[in-house]
Design an enzyme around this catalytic site. Structure first.
Site, short mmCIF file in Angstrom:
data_model
loop_
_atom_site.label_atom_id
_atom_site.label_comp_id
_atom_site.label_asym_id
_atom_site.label_seq_id
_atom_site.Cartn_x
_atom_site.Cartn_y
_atom_site.Cartn_z
N LYS A 41 0.89 -1.37 -0.02
CA LYS A 41 -0.10 -0.11 0.12
C LYS A 41 0.73 1.28 -0.05
O LYS A 41 2.07 1.12 0.32
CB LYS A 41 -1.00 -0.03 1.22
CG LYS A 41 -0.18 0.01 2.54
CD LYS A 41 -1.09 -0.24 3.86
CE LYS A 41 -0.29 -0.17 5.01
NZ LYS A 41 -1.08 -0.64 6.15
N ARG A 138 -11.13 0.32 14.20
CA ARG A 138 -11.12 1.06 12.83
C ARG A 138 -12.05 0.62 11.84
O ARG A 138 -13.04 1.27 11.93
CB ARG A 138 -9.51 0.78 12.40
CG ARG A 138 -9.23 1.64 11.11
CD ARG A 138 -7.67 1.77 10.75
NE ARG A 138 -7.09 0.27 10.43
CZ ARG A 138 -5.91 0.01 10.03
NH1 ARG A 138 -4.93 1.10 10.27
NH2 ARG A 138 -5.43 -1.02 9.76
N HIS A 168 -6.57 -7.04 12.86
CA HIS A 168 -5.18 -6.21 12.94
C HIS A 168 -5.10 -6.07 14.28
O HIS A 168 -6.13 -5.51 15.04
CB HIS A 168 -5.54 -5.09 11.93
CG HIS A 168 -4.13 -4.42 11.74
ND1 HIS A 168 -3.04 -4.97 11.38
CD2 HIS A 168 -3.70 -3.12 11.79
CE1 HIS A 168 -1.91 -4.11 11.19
NE2 HIS A 168 -2.45 -3.09 11.32
N ARG A 222 0.92 -10.92 6.99
CA ARG A 222 1.07 -9.63 6.06
C ARG A 222 2.20 -8.85 6.35
O ARG A 222 2.53 -8.24 7.59
CB ARG A 222 -0.35 -8.84 6.63
CG ARG A 222 -1.50 -9.49 6.24
CD ARG A 222 -2.79 -8.57 6.44
NE ARG A 222 -2.87 -7.82 7.75
CZ ARG A 222 -3.62 -8.49 8.97
NH1 ARG A 222 -4.35 -9.58 8.66
NH2 ARG A 222 -3.89 -7.82 9.89
N TYR A 268 15.82 31.88 4.76
CA TYR A 268 14.79 32.75 5.14
C TYR A 268 14.76 33.07 6.70
O TYR A 268 15.01 32.06 7.55
CB TYR A 268 13.01 31.84 4.83
CG TYR A 268 12.99 31.91 3.23
CD1 TYR A 268 12.47 32.86 2.68
CD2 TYR A 268 12.86 30.70 2.77
CE1 TYR A 268 12.26 32.90 1.28
CE2 TYR A 268 12.55 30.49 1.35
CZ TYR A 268 12.26 31.77 0.64
OH TYR A 268 11.82 31.52 -0.42
N CYS A 314 14.04 25.51 2.67
CA CYS A 314 13.34 26.06 1.65
C CYS A 314 12.39 25.08 1.00
O CYS A 314 12.47 23.80 1.16
CB CYS A 314 13.97 26.99 0.66
SG CYS A 314 15.30 27.84 1.35
N MET A 315 11.48 25.53 0.06
CA MET A 315 10.64 24.41 -0.69
C MET A 315 11.71 23.65 -1.46
O MET A 315 11.14 22.35 -1.42
CB MET A 315 9.63 25.44 -1.60
CG MET A 315 8.60 24.18 -2.14
SD MET A 315 7.39 25.09 -3.23
CE MET A 315 6.46 26.26 -2.10
#
Ligand code: PLP
Length: 373
Positions: A41, A138, A168, A222, A268, A314-315
């Site tokens: 997943k 869940r 689970h 799993r 920044y 920064c980005m």
């Protein structure tokens, strides 16, 4: 599986050999005739689902598990024959696809069964796994009555096959067994309430598989986090039955190097100021790549040593404080091993006060995954 060209040097390198080895080690640890459900997943926990699934199948995985129907579609487009289980909730509108493409769905409510009816004329048979909520809170049925009613509703429809049943665990990775035992008990009680055991009973995630009673392996386990070479928790690490090989590394290269004079600042907010003359390197990775701002202060590996990320991330870029003026193009390892030194996903997780699972998942799609065999 071709590596596409990326011009920016930032990349995640995934060691498929490590994933293969982790599964082979697991196989040797399992009881006879226990299947391996490879949990792929979330783009295989950020490692790249197609390549990981392919490796897992070659290493002996008997089934793939995904979280969403859309992930199942993606898997089926690449793997025609392997069984695929959707662990999460699926809208009943997915039934025709599931039926046509042999996707196994998780079922836990009679309401869903009711809604399913309208799609059945469009479908042949659909395989279902019953989900028991034994304490995770869940999804899943919580009582014998609910389970038996659901089971009968499925048996009464020729369109559905009860192929499996699972639950689970919430605390399998913890030392304290109290809550875990309660979940096991409730699961067994509910399982016993069925007139017949479904083909595939599975309860064990990685932690359960590695450190709990082997009978809990049932028909399949799993296998998620440790397939990727990571520990479910430090506690599981203390009892680990075989060594794990981490598969994920993250690297880039220096794109700029400058000398900073004492008193000059970086980034920044100008919130890092050099106390003495030093070298600053710029690396092309930032928070838009998943290296979030709270990782400022984290170290990286470069030139046989370490350097620290300074100033605000920064980005798209970040700055590192270096002892010497390395060349442009010098390799910078953010996660991985350089000679005897290593920065791990767990190091990032502890810096961010989170779990290792979260780290590769949040390295964004802008960072290409490259594969090493
Ligand atoms: C994600 C998931 C797993 C895998 O858990 P790991 O701790 O990574 O082994 C197993 N079962 C279910 C239901 C899951 O959602």
């Amino acid at each position: 599986m071709e590596n596409k060209i990326n011009y920016r040097p930032t990349k995640a390198v995934i060691d498929l050999q490590a994933i293969h080895q982790n599964i082979v080690s697991l196989r040797q640890h399992l009881q006879p005739n226990v299947g391996i459900i490879a949990v792929v997943k979330a783009n295989a926990y950020g490692h790249g689902d197609i390549e990981v699934a392919n490796t897992a199948i070659n290493a002996g995985a008997t089934m793939l598990a995904v979280a969403t129907p859309d992930e199942a579609v993606h898997m089926r487009e690449h793997f025609k024959y392997i069984d695929i289980l959707v662990l999460g909730a699926t809208p009943s509108s997915f039934i025709p696809y599931a039926s046509k493409e042999n996707i196994t769905l998780t079922v836990f409510s009679e309401e869903w069964m009711e809604q399913a009816k309208q799609y059945l004329p469009l479908s042949n048979q659909v395989k279902l796994h019953l989900k028991i909520d034994s304490g995770m809170g869940r999804i899943g049925v919580t009582t014998q009555e609910e389970l038996v009613m659901l089971y009968e509703a499925i048996q009464n429809s020729e369109h559905f096959i009860v192929d499996g049943i699972f639950t689970h665990f919430a605390t399998a990775d913890e030392e304290d067994n109290g809550y875990f035992e309660k979940q096991v008990c409730l699961f067994k009680e509910l399982l016993n309430a069925l007139p017949e055991k479904p083909r595939l009973v599975h309860v064990a995630n990685t932690a359960t598989t590695l450190v709990k009673e082997p009978s809990l392996q049932y028909d399949a386990v799993r296998f998620g986090i440790s397939m990727y070479g990571l520990l479910p928790s430090p506690y599981v690490g203390e009892l680990l039955p075989f060594p794990l090989k981490p598969a994920f590394s993250l690297e880039t290269q220096l794109v700029h190097v400058k000398k900073l004079k004492a008193g000059q600042s970086v980034g920044y907010g100008a919130n890092f100021t050099a106390e003495q003359d030093c070298f600053i390197g710029t690396i092309p990775i930032g928070y838009a790549d998943g290296m979030i701002r709270r990782l400022s202060g984290q170290e990286v590996l470069i030139g046989g040593g370490r350097a620290q990320i300074v100033g605000r991330i920064c980005m798209d870029q970040s700055m590192i404080l270096m002892k010497e003026a390395y060349n442009i193009g010098e390799r910078v390892l953010l996660i991985g091993r350089q000679q005897e030194d290593e920065i791990t996903i767990d190091d990032w997780a502890s810096k961010l006060e989170t779990i290792n699972y979260e780290i590769p998942c949040v390295i964004t799609g802008r960072v290409p995954r490259m594969y090493k065999n």
